[in-house]
Motif scaffolding. Sequence first.
Motif, PDB file in Angstrom:
ATOM      1  N   ILE A 183       0.850  -1.197   0.000  1.00  0.00           N
ATOM      2  CA  ILE A 183       0.000   0.000   0.000  1.00  0.00           C
ATOM      3  C   ILE A 183       0.882   1.243   0.000  1.00  0.00           C
ATOM      4  O   ILE A 183       0.619   2.208  -0.708  1.00  0.00           O
ATOM      5  CB  ILE A 183      -0.942  -0.001   1.221  1.00  0.00           C
ATOM      6  CG1 ILE A 183      -1.957  -1.134   1.091  1.00  0.00           C
ATOM      7  CG2 ILE A 183      -1.646   1.345   1.371  1.00  0.00           C
ATOM      8  CD1 ILE A 183      -2.807  -1.354   2.322  1.00  0.00           C
ATOM      9  N   ILE A 184       1.935   1.218   0.788  1.00  0.00           N
ATOM     10  CA  ILE A 184       2.804   2.379   0.924  1.00  0.00           C
ATOM     11  C   ILE A 184       3.566   2.671  -0.369  1.00  0.00           C
ATOM     12  O   ILE A 184       3.714   3.822  -0.764  1.00  0.00           O
ATOM     13  CB  ILE A 184       3.811   2.170   2.085  1.00  0.00           C
ATOM     14  CG1 ILE A 184       3.060   2.032   3.405  1.00  0.00           C
ATOM     15  CG2 ILE A 184       4.823   3.303   2.149  1.00  0.00           C
ATOM     16  CD1 ILE A 184       2.204   3.197   3.780  1.00  0.00           C
ATOM     17  N   MET A 185       4.060   1.628  -1.037  1.00  0.00           N
ATOM     18  CA  MET A 185       4.874   1.850  -2.234  1.00  0.00           C
ATOM     19  C   MET A 185       4.110   2.591  -3.337  1.00  0.00           C
ATOM     20  O   MET A 185       4.638   3.557  -3.883  1.00  0.00           O
ATOM     21  CB  MET A 185       5.432   0.535  -2.778  1.00  0.00           C
ATOM     22  CG  MET A 185       6.432  -0.159  -1.862  1.00  0.00           C
ATOM     23  SD  MET A 185       8.036   0.656  -1.769  1.00  0.00           S
ATOM     24  CE  MET A 185       7.810   1.698  -0.355  1.00  0.00           C
ATOM     25  N   PRO A 186       2.866   2.192  -3.681  1.00  0.00           N
ATOM     26  CA  PRO A 186       2.148   2.981  -4.685  1.00  0.00           C
ATOM     27  C   PRO A 186       1.896   4.425  -4.235  1.00  0.00           C
ATOM     28  O   PRO A 186       1.961   5.350  -5.043  1.00  0.00           O
ATOM     29  CB  PRO A 186       0.823   2.229  -4.866  1.00  0.00           C
ATOM     30  CG  PRO A 186       1.128   0.836  -4.444  1.00  0.00           C
ATOM     31  CD  PRO A 186       2.144   0.966  -3.346  1.00  0.00           C
ATOM     32  N   VAL A 243      14.011   7.085  -3.802  1.00  0.00           N
ATOM     33  CA  VAL A 243      13.014   6.354  -3.000  1.00  0.00           C
ATOM     34  C   VAL A 243      13.115   4.854  -3.266  1.00  0.00           C
ATOM     35  O   VAL A 243      13.064   4.043  -2.339  1.00  0.00           O
ATOM     36  CB  VAL A 243      11.592   6.877  -3.266  1.00  0.00           C
ATOM     37  CG1 VAL A 243      10.542   5.993  -2.607  1.00  0.00           C
ATOM     38  CG2 VAL A 243      11.454   8.316  -2.782  1.00  0.00           C
ATOM     39  N   LEU A 244      13.307   4.481  -4.518  1.00  0.00           N
ATOM     40  CA  LEU A 244      13.437   3.064  -4.864  1.00  0.00           C
ATOM     41  C   LEU A 244      14.653   2.447  -4.174  1.00  0.00           C
ATOM     42  O   LEU A 244      14.556   1.391  -3.536  1.00  0.00           O
ATOM     43  CB  LEU A 244      13.535   2.885  -6.376  1.00  0.00           C
ATOM     44  CG  LEU A 244      13.742   1.457  -6.859  1.00  0.00           C
ATOM     45  CD1 LEU A 244      12.581   0.561  -6.428  1.00  0.00           C
ATOM     46  CD2 LEU A 244      13.922   1.434  -8.361  1.00  0.00           C
ATOM     47  N   ILE A 245      15.794   3.091  -4.284  1.00  0.00           N
ATOM     48  CA  ILE A 245      17.017   2.565  -3.660  1.00  0.00           C
ATOM     49  C   ILE A 245      16.850   2.488  -2.144  1.00  0.00           C
ATOM     50  O   ILE A 245      17.221   1.492  -1.523  1.00  0.00           O
ATOM     51  CB  ILE A 245      18.246   3.411  -4.057  1.00  0.00           C
ATOM     52  CG1 ILE A 245      18.554   3.188  -5.536  1.00  0.00           C
ATOM     53  CG2 ILE A 245      19.455   3.066  -3.191  1.00  0.00           C
ATOM     54  CD1 ILE A 245      19.577   4.149  -6.119  1.00  0.00           C
ATOM     55  N   GLY A 294      14.419  -2.983   2.793  1.00  0.00           N
ATOM     56  CA  GLY A 294      14.004  -4.378   2.660  1.00  0.00           C
ATOM     57  C   GLY A 294      15.143  -5.346   2.912  1.00  0.00           C
ATOM     58  O   GLY A 294      14.971  -6.365   3.594  1.00  0.00           O
ATOM     59  N   VAL A 295      16.307  -5.041   2.394  1.00  0.00           N
ATOM     60  CA  VAL A 295      17.471  -5.919   2.586  1.00  0.00           C
ATOM     61  C   VAL A 295      17.878  -5.954   4.050  1.00  0.00           C
ATOM     62  O   VAL A 295      18.121  -7.031   4.606  1.00  0.00           O
ATOM     63  CB  VAL A 295      18.646  -5.485   1.676  1.00  0.00           C
ATOM     64  CG1 VAL A 295      19.934  -6.187   2.068  1.00  0.00           C
ATOM     65  CG2 VAL A 295      18.324  -5.764   0.206  1.00  0.00           C
ATOM     66  N   ILE A 296      17.934  -4.811   4.694  1.00  0.00           N
ATOM     67  CA  ILE A 296      18.327  -4.775   6.114  1.00  0.00           C
ATOM     68  C   ILE A 296      17.314  -5.549   6.970  1.00  0.00           C
ATOM     69  O   ILE A 296      17.706  -6.316   7.859  1.00  0.00           O
ATOM     70  CB  ILE A 296      18.504  -3.327   6.610  1.00  0.00           C
ATOM     71  CG1 ILE A 296      19.729  -2.693   5.926  1.00  0.00           C
ATOM     72  CG2 ILE A 296      18.675  -3.288   8.130  1.00  0.00           C
ATOM     73  CD1 ILE A 296      19.877  -1.205   6.191  1.00  0.00           C
ATOM     74  N   GLY A 297      16.025  -5.360   6.698  1.00  0.00           N
ATOM     75  CA  GLY A 297      15.004  -6.113   7.431  1.00  0.00           C
ATOM     76  C   GLY A 297      15.144  -7.610   7.207  1.00  0.00           C
ATOM     77  O   GLY A 297      15.032  -8.409   8.140  1.00  0.00           O
ATOM     78  N   SER A 298      15.427  -8.007   5.966  1.00  0.00           N
ATOM     79  CA  SER A 298      15.569  -9.435   5.680  1.00  0.00           C
ATOM     80  C   SER A 298      16.852 -10.007   6.283  1.00  0.00           C
ATOM     81  O   SER A 298      16.897 -11.190   6.620  1.00  0.00           O
ATOM     82  CB  SER A 298      15.507  -9.701   4.175  1.00  0.00           C
ATOM     83  OG  SER A 298      16.659  -9.256   3.517  1.00  0.00           O
ATOM     84  N   ILE A 353      13.721  -7.802  -4.367  1.00  0.00           N
ATOM     85  CA  ILE A 353      13.112  -6.653  -3.697  1.00  0.00           C
ATOM     86  C   ILE A 353      13.063  -5.466  -4.650  1.00  0.00           C
ATOM     87  O   ILE A 353      12.064  -4.734  -4.706  1.00  0.00           O
ATOM     88  CB  ILE A 353      13.879  -6.312  -2.399  1.00  0.00           C
ATOM     89  CG1 ILE A 353      13.701  -7.429  -1.363  1.00  0.00           C
ATOM     90  CG2 ILE A 353      13.423  -4.971  -1.828  1.00  0.00           C
ATOM     91  CD1 ILE A 353      14.647  -7.339  -0.178  1.00  0.00           C
ATOM     92  N   LEU A 354      14.122  -5.284  -5.437  1.00  0.00           N
ATOM     93  CA  LEU A 354      14.172  -4.190  -6.413  1.00  0.00           C
ATOM     94  C   LEU A 354      13.017  -4.305  -7.419  1.00  0.00           C
ATOM     95  O   LEU A 354      12.313  -3.325  -7.687  1.00  0.00           O
ATOM     96  CB  LEU A 354      15.514  -4.198  -7.150  1.00  0.00           C
ATOM     97  CG  LEU A 354      15.654  -3.198  -8.290  1.00  0.00           C
ATOM     98  CD1 LEU A 354      15.706  -1.777  -7.753  1.00  0.00           C
ATOM     99  CD2 LEU A 354      16.903  -3.503  -9.101  1.00  0.00           C
ATOM    100  N   ILE A 355      12.816  -5.489  -7.948  1.00  0.00           N
ATOM    101  CA  ILE A 355      11.731  -5.685  -8.918  1.00  0.00           C
ATOM    102  C   ILE A 355      10.374  -5.443  -8.259  1.00  0.00           C
ATOM    103  O   ILE A 355       9.525  -4.716  -8.786  1.00  0.00           O
ATOM    104  CB  ILE A 355      11.806  -7.084  -9.548  1.00  0.00           C
ATOM    105  CG1 ILE A 355      13.035  -7.174 -10.446  1.00  0.00           C
ATOM    106  CG2 ILE A 355      10.530  -7.409 -10.328  1.00  0.00           C
ATOM    107  CD1 ILE A 355      13.363  -8.574 -10.925  1.00  0.00           C
ATOM    108  N   TRP A 356      10.153  -6.052  -7.092  1.00  0.00           N
ATOM    109  CA  TRP A 356       8.869  -5.910  -6.390  1.00  0.00           C
ATOM    110  C   TRP A 356       8.569  -4.439  -6.098  1.00  0.00           C
ATOM    111  O   TRP A 356       7.491  -3.935  -6.424  1.00  0.00           O
ATOM    112  CB  TRP A 356       8.907  -6.721  -5.098  1.00  0.00           C
ATOM    113  CG  TRP A 356       7.635  -6.659  -4.318  1.00  0.00           C
ATOM    114  CD1 TRP A 356       7.299  -5.759  -3.348  1.00  0.00           C
ATOM    115  CD2 TRP A 356       6.512  -7.539  -4.439  1.00  0.00           C
ATOM    116  NE1 TRP A 356       6.051  -6.023  -2.862  1.00  0.00           N
ATOM    117  CE2 TRP A 356       5.539  -7.110  -3.516  1.00  0.00           C
ATOM    118  CE3 TRP A 356       6.231  -8.642  -5.235  1.00  0.00           C
ATOM    119  CZ2 TRP A 356       4.316  -7.741  -3.362  1.00  0.00           C
ATOM    120  CZ3 TRP A 356       5.007  -9.274  -5.083  1.00  0.00           C
ATOM    121  CH2 TRP A 356       4.068  -8.824  -4.152  1.00  0.00           C
ATOM    122  N   ASN A 357       9.520  -3.751  -5.501  1.00  0.00           N
ATOM    123  CA  ASN A 357       9.300  -2.356  -5.128  1.00  0.00           C
ATOM    124  C   ASN A 357       9.177  -1.465  -6.364  1.00  0.00           C
ATOM    125  O   ASN A 357       8.395  -0.513  -6.364  1.00  0.00           O
ATOM    126  CB  ASN A 357      10.405  -1.862  -4.205  1.00  0.00           C
ATOM    127  CG  ASN A 357      10.334  -2.504  -2.836  1.00  0.00           C
ATOM    128  OD1 ASN A 357       9.466  -3.323  -2.553  1.00  0.00           O
ATOM    129  ND2 ASN A 357      11.260  -2.156  -1.976  1.00  0.00           N
TER     130      ASN A 357
END
Length: 169
Positions: free
Chosen positions: A36-39, A55-57, A63-67, A146-150
């Motif tokens: 929801i937040i990304m759009p 914003v993308l980077i 996402g990487v740090i959380g994972s 994550i890059l593709i998804w975001n």
Amino acid sequence: MDANSILNYLSQYGVIFIFIIVFLEYLNLPGLPAGIIMPLAGLWISRGEMNFLFVLILSVIAGVIGSWALYFLGFYGGNFLLDKYINKFPKQKKYIDEKLEYLRSKGHIGVFVSRLIPVARTIIAIPAGVLKMNFFKYTVYSALGILIWNSVFISAGYILGEGIFKYIG
């Protein structure tokens, strides 16, 4: 919380808000889903309030740090935690075994593909850690997924925002 409230948070707290939301989602914690937040971030970008690439980077880094946190949870305590979980929910053993076997057979490509599947994308880190996958390769394949998804979600909001602002402007 409605879209205007989220856009107000974005205007007030900017990229810190995006970073925290994405980071928490990849920790698999409840809250505002990044889907929801990304759009809405894309919509915010289309207003000219922030740079798309930045914003993308930032979202990929969050996402990487959380994972990583879940990867290390799996790496250092995964078998113990999985055994506790299976003892409490024995019917889940088959599902967990299937996910571990999937990663064993697909390797880092399995991590990448999982990053593109709702729900699996945020929990795949724990099985990857349990299997003690190569951390560098895990990070690269995770970051690409994550890059593709975001990108898809931010772009959707950006395109929608561009259309809305051209229509009303």
